[in-house]
Scaffold this active site. Structure first.
Site, PDB file in Angstrom:
ATOM      1  N   ARG A  24      -0.648 -19.173   7.899  1.00 27.34           N
ATOM      2  CA  ARG A  24      -1.490 -19.657   9.002  1.00 27.34           C
ATOM      3  C   ARG A  24      -2.503 -20.691   8.512  1.00 27.34           C
ATOM      4  NH1 ARG A  24      -1.022 -14.222  10.356  1.00 27.34           N
ATOM      5  NH2 ARG A  24      -3.101 -13.643   9.616  1.00 27.34           N
ATOM      6  N   SER A  41       7.033  -4.919   4.533  1.00 24.46           N
ATOM      7  CA  SER A  41       6.241  -4.701   5.748  1.00 24.46           C
ATOM      8  C   SER A  41       6.659  -3.450   6.512  1.00 24.46           C
ATOM      9  CB  SER A  41       6.383  -5.933   6.649  1.00 24.46           C
ATOM     10  OG  SER A  41       5.338  -5.946   7.591  1.00 24.46           O
ATOM     11  N   ASN A  44       3.941   2.632   5.745  1.00 24.38           N
ATOM     12  CA  ASN A  44       3.890   3.825   4.873  1.00 24.38           C
ATOM     13  C   ASN A  44       3.058   4.938   5.514  1.00 24.38           C
ATOM     14  OD1 ASN A  44       2.235   1.660   4.171  1.00 24.38           O
ATOM     15  ND2 ASN A  44       2.824   1.742   2.023  1.00 24.38           N
ATOM     16  N   CYS A  45       2.052   4.549   6.303  1.00 20.76           N
ATOM     17  CA  CYS A  45       1.198   5.567   6.924  1.00 20.76           C
ATOM     18  C   CYS A  45       1.970   6.398   7.946  1.00 20.76           C
ATOM     19  CB  CYS A  45      -0.002   4.912   7.603  1.00 20.76           C
ATOM     20  SG  CYS A  45      -0.883   3.792   6.495  1.00 20.76           S
ATOM     21  N   ASP A 287      -3.943  -1.312  -3.304  1.00 17.22           N
ATOM     22  CA  ASP A 287      -4.131  -0.074  -4.075  1.00 17.22           C
ATOM     23  C   ASP A 287      -4.194  -0.300  -5.578  1.00 17.22           C
ATOM     24  OD1 ASP A 287      -3.887   1.122  -1.629  1.00 17.22           O
ATOM     25  OD2 ASP A 287      -2.047   2.223  -2.078  1.00 17.22           O
TER      26      ASP A 287
HETATM   27  C1  LIG Z   1       2.629   8.677   3.038  1.00 19.41           C
HETATM   28  C2  LIG Z   1       1.469   7.739   3.077  1.00 19.41           C
HETATM   29  C3  LIG Z   1       0.569   7.819   4.136  1.00 19.41           C
HETATM   30  C4  LIG Z   1      -0.522   6.961   4.173  1.00 19.41           C
HETATM   31  N1  LIG Z   1      -1.387   7.049   5.217  1.00 19.41           N
HETATM   32  C5  LIG Z   1      -2.444   6.225   5.275  1.00 19.41           C
HETATM   33  C6  LIG Z   1      -3.323   6.266   6.376  1.00 19.41           C
HETATM   34  O1  LIG Z   1      -3.128   7.041   7.317  1.00 19.41           O
HETATM   35  N2  LIG Z   1      -4.383   5.414   6.369  1.00 19.41           N
HETATM   36  C7  LIG Z   1      -4.608   4.526   5.356  1.00 19.41           C
HETATM   37  O2  LIG Z   1      -5.579   3.773   5.401  1.00 19.41           O
HETATM   38  N3  LIG Z   1      -3.770   4.460   4.294  1.00 19.41           N
HETATM   39  C8  LIG Z   1      -2.707   5.283   4.239  1.00 19.41           C
HETATM   40  N4  LIG Z   1      -1.848   5.203   3.180  1.00 19.41           N
HETATM   41  C9  LIG Z   1      -2.161   4.264   2.090  1.00 19.41           C
HETATM   42  C10 LIG Z   1      -1.700   2.858   2.429  1.00 19.41           C
HETATM   43  O3  LIG Z   1      -0.363   2.895   2.802  1.00 19.41           O
HETATM   44  C11 LIG Z   1      -1.906   1.960   1.208  1.00 19.41           C
HETATM   45  O4  LIG Z   1      -3.273   1.938   0.925  1.00 19.41           O
HETATM   46  C12 LIG Z   1      -1.418   0.549   1.413  1.00 19.41           C
HETATM   47  O5  LIG Z   1      -0.076   0.533   1.752  1.00 19.41           O
HETATM   48  C13 LIG Z   1      -1.637  -0.268   0.132  1.00 19.41           C
HETATM   49  O6  LIG Z   1      -1.061  -1.519   0.243  1.00 19.41           O
HETATM   50  P1  LIG Z   1      -0.523  -2.282  -1.063  1.00 19.41           P
HETATM   51  O7  LIG Z   1      -0.015  -3.586  -0.586  1.00 19.41           O
HETATM   52  O8  LIG Z   1      -1.562  -2.248  -2.103  1.00 19.41           O
HETATM   53  O9  LIG Z   1       0.643  -1.370  -1.606  1.00 19.41           O
HETATM   54  P2  LIG Z   1       1.977  -0.885  -0.902  1.00 19.41           P
HETATM   55  O10 LIG Z   1       1.834  -0.917   0.569  1.00 19.41           O
HETATM   56  O11 LIG Z   1       2.330   0.412  -1.542  1.00 19.41           O
HETATM   57  O12 LIG Z   1       3.041  -1.984  -1.313  1.00 19.41           O
HETATM   58  C14 LIG Z   1       3.361  -2.215  -2.643  1.00 19.41           C
HETATM   59  C15 LIG Z   1       4.791  -2.730  -2.719  1.00 19.41           C
HETATM   60  O13 LIG Z   1       4.912  -3.406  -3.950  1.00 19.41           O
HETATM   61  C16 LIG Z   1       6.219  -3.177  -4.448  1.00 19.41           C
HETATM   62  N5  LIG Z   1       6.190  -3.441  -5.887  1.00 19.41           N
HETATM   63  C17 LIG Z   1       5.504  -2.798  -6.839  1.00 19.41           C
HETATM   64  N6  LIG Z   1       5.712  -3.369  -8.037  1.00 19.41           N
HETATM   65  C18 LIG Z   1       6.546  -4.393  -7.840  1.00 19.41           C
HETATM   66  C19 LIG Z   1       7.136  -5.369  -8.706  1.00 19.41           C
HETATM   67  N7  LIG Z   1       6.883  -5.376 -10.000  1.00 19.41           N
HETATM   68  N8  LIG Z   1       7.951  -6.284  -8.166  1.00 19.41           N
HETATM   69  C20 LIG Z   1       8.220  -6.279  -6.826  1.00 19.41           C
HETATM   70  N9  LIG Z   1       7.704  -5.382  -5.979  1.00 19.41           N
HETATM   71  C21 LIG Z   1       6.866  -4.458  -6.472  1.00 19.41           C
HETATM   72  C22 LIG Z   1       6.469  -1.717  -4.093  1.00 19.41           C
HETATM   73  O14 LIG Z   1       7.846  -1.454  -4.053  1.00 19.41           O
HETATM   74  C23 LIG Z   1       5.825  -1.619  -2.726  1.00 19.41           C
HETATM   75  O15 LIG Z   1       6.786  -1.825  -1.711  1.00 19.41           O
HETATM   76  C24 LIG Z   1      -0.733   6.027   3.124  1.00 19.41           C
HETATM   77  C25 LIG Z   1       0.187   5.946   2.066  1.00 19.41           C
HETATM   78  C26 LIG Z   1       1.271   6.786   2.045  1.00 19.41           C
HETATM   79  C27 LIG Z   1       2.240   6.692   0.901  1.00 19.41           C
END
Ligand SMILES: Cc1cc2nc3c(=O)[nH]c(=O)nc-3n(C[C@H](O)[C@H](O)[C@H](O)COP(=O)(O)OP(=O)(O)OC[C@H]3O[C@@H](n4cnc5c(N)ncnc54)[C@H](O)[C@@H]3O)c2cc1C
Length: 551
Positions: A24, A41, A44-45, A287
């Site tokens: 954007r 996309s 996970n929640c 995270d």
């Molecule tokens: C079961 C569950 C319930 C949840 N419920 C809530 C909720 O209700 N409220 C809330 O605020 N948060 C919740 N969370 C937490 C929330 O989902 C995370 O805080 C958020 O998704 C973090 O985003 P991210 O982009 O850091 O990581 P993620 O969303 O985990 O994405 C990271 C991605 O990076 C990919 N990856 C990692 N390393 C590599 C690599 N070397 N090369 C290519 N790809 C890679 C992984 O495969 C993954 O798909 C929940 C999490 C889970 C697991």
């Protein structure tokens, strides 16, 4: 000038948001989004609710597909492509394609890391046995569903009583599975203060969930009947047909570590306010990063979707030359299970003490979520923390049914706006009988706190009860007192207090309690103005019972 080339590692909450924000802001950038998993996309929640079959259709968890990214945003997505090394000098990233098996390289001008955090899986004996799961992504949730559908488990053990563990307890129970939670800490939901977590404990027990607190898992083995046996450190043994490990997550920092990026003391990637790592062309979000707590100024790991999304926008802004800044986190969180909502924002008492911040005061209150006369009124148990010096709001925790999340969101906003309890007293909030009260729980919290700061009433903390030599006065009605009371307390109902004051000691402090603190406050005002030295037992019997009367 050549178009900027941005490579993003991780295509879920942080990565996908960053990619679309970048588009954007810069129509001409080349954007490549990599994820080692099969999807980008996804929600996970929503995974616990997919396991529980509240969400029936797996496709509902997919918020966007690679095709949509291409068509709508002109973003190239490569799933099952894992970033395996970064060459910071050459500005290249090595990638392993899990489909073709080949390794290849891509160059970048800017690199964004959003690899998330992996479920912690301690090396317990037997931890790899079939039937033991973790939950992070769609394939994980599919495996658990398949196990439930094909094996019809009757008993499950959830290791870890945090937010994911509790959401999963409800969802497994809804599939007819008897759930036991084993939690190493002495309380559920470790971020909460223990007395607030007490409500969650009572609620789970009342819904048939078995709890073992203060004991950790020692290992797993097969049972003779083909199931699993869970052994705890203290020697307890549970049979289970399914085990979920939900003992927390650990930031995925291997790529960053191998590339020599700075890692903080809490084990996350260290970034500045623009989400820039120790390399000026590498950014990290979500995270995997450490964040500063806005109240305690301590570095923390806060694996939540809200911060990940905000950081993603900030990194995209910064890459495009905008001056955006991440101000840290309050850890605003909400979780629901078996009809109970638990939410918190800002600092807990634990967190303040850990940070050495002692200039604080707490108040407890138990107002209904809406006026008592409107059907369906239920209490919200609320704890507010504020600075003694000036009433600055520092944190809040709430447990109850409907209305909990709304109050915590108001308080989260109040904290971000650096408001005081005096502002909460006067906050203008919406009201109609089915939604609240003319004095909303947020107003009441401000009023009680402001009363304390103005010296209208002094509070006695419930956890000092066991040490006090004060005279304990209970101003509830006799039938309430007879049902349960703090041992050693004397009952004089509020209505009789003026005529029975002579029964109270003149030269000893009197601690007054009632159900929720309101009648005790009235009693305190009467007694103070009659020359007694009194304190109101904070939160009344309800707060006391939350910790001391749990079966
Ligand atoms: C079961 C569950 C319930 C949840 N419920 C809530 C909720 O209700 N409220 C809330 O605020 N948060 C919740 N969370 C937490 C929330 O989902 C995370 O805080 C958020 O998704 C973090 O985003 P991210 O982009 O850091 O990581 P993620 O969303 O985990 O994405 C990271 C991605 O990076 C990919 N990856 C990692 N390393 C590599 C690599 N070397 N090369 C290519 N790809 C890679 C992984 O495969 C993954 O798909 C929940 C999490 C889970 C697991």
């Amino acid at each position: 000038m050549a178009n900027k080339r941005v490579v993003i590692v991780g295509g879920v909450a942080g990565g996908a948001t960053c990619a679309t924000r970048l588009r954007r802001l810069d129509e001409h950038a080349e954007i490549l989004l990599l994820d080692r998993g099969p999807y980008v996309s996804f929600a996970n929640c929503g995974l616990p609710y997919y396991v529980g079959n509240l969400i029936h259709d797996e496709a509902r968890l997919l918020l966007a597909t690679p095709a949509l990214f291409k068509e709508r945003f002109n973003i190239e997505v490569r799933t099952r492509n894992e970033a395996i090394a970064i060459d910071r000098e050459a500005h290249t990233i090595a990638i392993h394609d899990h489909v073709s098996g080949r390794d290849y390289q891509e160059s970048y001008d800017e690199l964004v890391l959003s690899p998330g955090a992996a479920p912690i899986c301690p090396p317990w004996p037997g931890v790899d046995l079939p039937g033991i799961f973790t939950l992070r992504n769609i394939p994980d949730s599919r495996k658990i569903r398949t196990w439930i559908d094909s094996r019809h488990p009757e008993k499950a053990v959830i290791v870890g009583g945090g937010f994911i563990g509790l959401e999963m307890a409800e969802n497994l129970a809804s599939r007819g599975i008897k759930v036991t939670i084993v939690e190493l800490a002495n309380q559920l939901m470790p971020p909460l203060d223990p007395e607030m977590a007490g409500y969650a404990r009572q609620h789970l027990i009342s819904h048939g969930v078995q709890l073992l607190l203060g004991d950790g898992v020692a290992g797993f083995e097969h049972s003779d009947s083909g199931g699993l046996i869970v052994h705890t450190q203290a020697g307890a043994v549970f049979e289970a047909d399914l085990v979920l490990l939900a003992v927390g997550v650990r930031p995925e920092t291997k790529l960053a570590c191998d590339a020599g990026l700075k890692i903080g003391d809490r084990g996350g990637i260290r970034v500045d306010g623009a989400m820039r790592t120790s390399d000026p062309h590498i950014w990290a979000i979500g995270d995997a990063v450490e964040v500063k707590n806005r109240i305690t100024a301590q570095w923390e790991l806060v694996p939540l979707a809200g911060p990940a999304n905000r950081q993603a926008r900030i990194a995209a802004d910064a890459i495009c030359g905008r001056n955006s800044h991440f101000d840290g986190v309050l850890g605003t969180t909400v979780c629901g299970f078996f009809g109970l909502t638990v939410a918190l924002t800002g600092a807990t008492e634990k967190a303040l003490r850990r940070a050495g911040i002692m200039d604080y005061q707490t108040v407890y209150l138990h107002p209904n979520q809406h006026v008592n006369y409107y059907p369906g009124a239920n209490p919200i148990h609320l704890k507010l923390l504020f600075r003694k010096q000036d009433g600055l709001v520092l944190g809040a925790q709430a447990v109850g049914g409907t209305g909990v999340a709304r109050r915590i969101d108001v308080l989260a906003t109040a904290i971000q706006m650096k408001t005081t309890v005096f502002d909460l007293e006067n906050a203008e909030l919406c009201y109609a009988p089915q939604y609240g009260a003319a004095k909303d729980p947020v107003n009441l919290a401000g009023m009680i706190a402001a009363n304390v700061l103005r010296g209208d009433v002094e509070l006695a903390p419930w956890n000092d009860l066991e040490f006090t030599e004060a005279f304990l006065l209970d101003v509830r009605e006799p039938h309430e007192f007879q049902a349960d009371a703090i041992s050693g307390s004397k009952n004089i109902p509020l209505g009789q207090l003026r005529s029975r004051m002579h029964e109270l000691p003149r030269f000893r402090e009197v601690w007054v309690n009632c159900g929720i603190g309101q009648r005790a406050y009235y009693a305190c005002r009467i007694l103070t103005q009659s020359g007694f030295c009194v304190r109101n037992l904070s939160g009344g019997f309800q707060t006391y019972a939350a910790l001391c009367r749990v079966p």
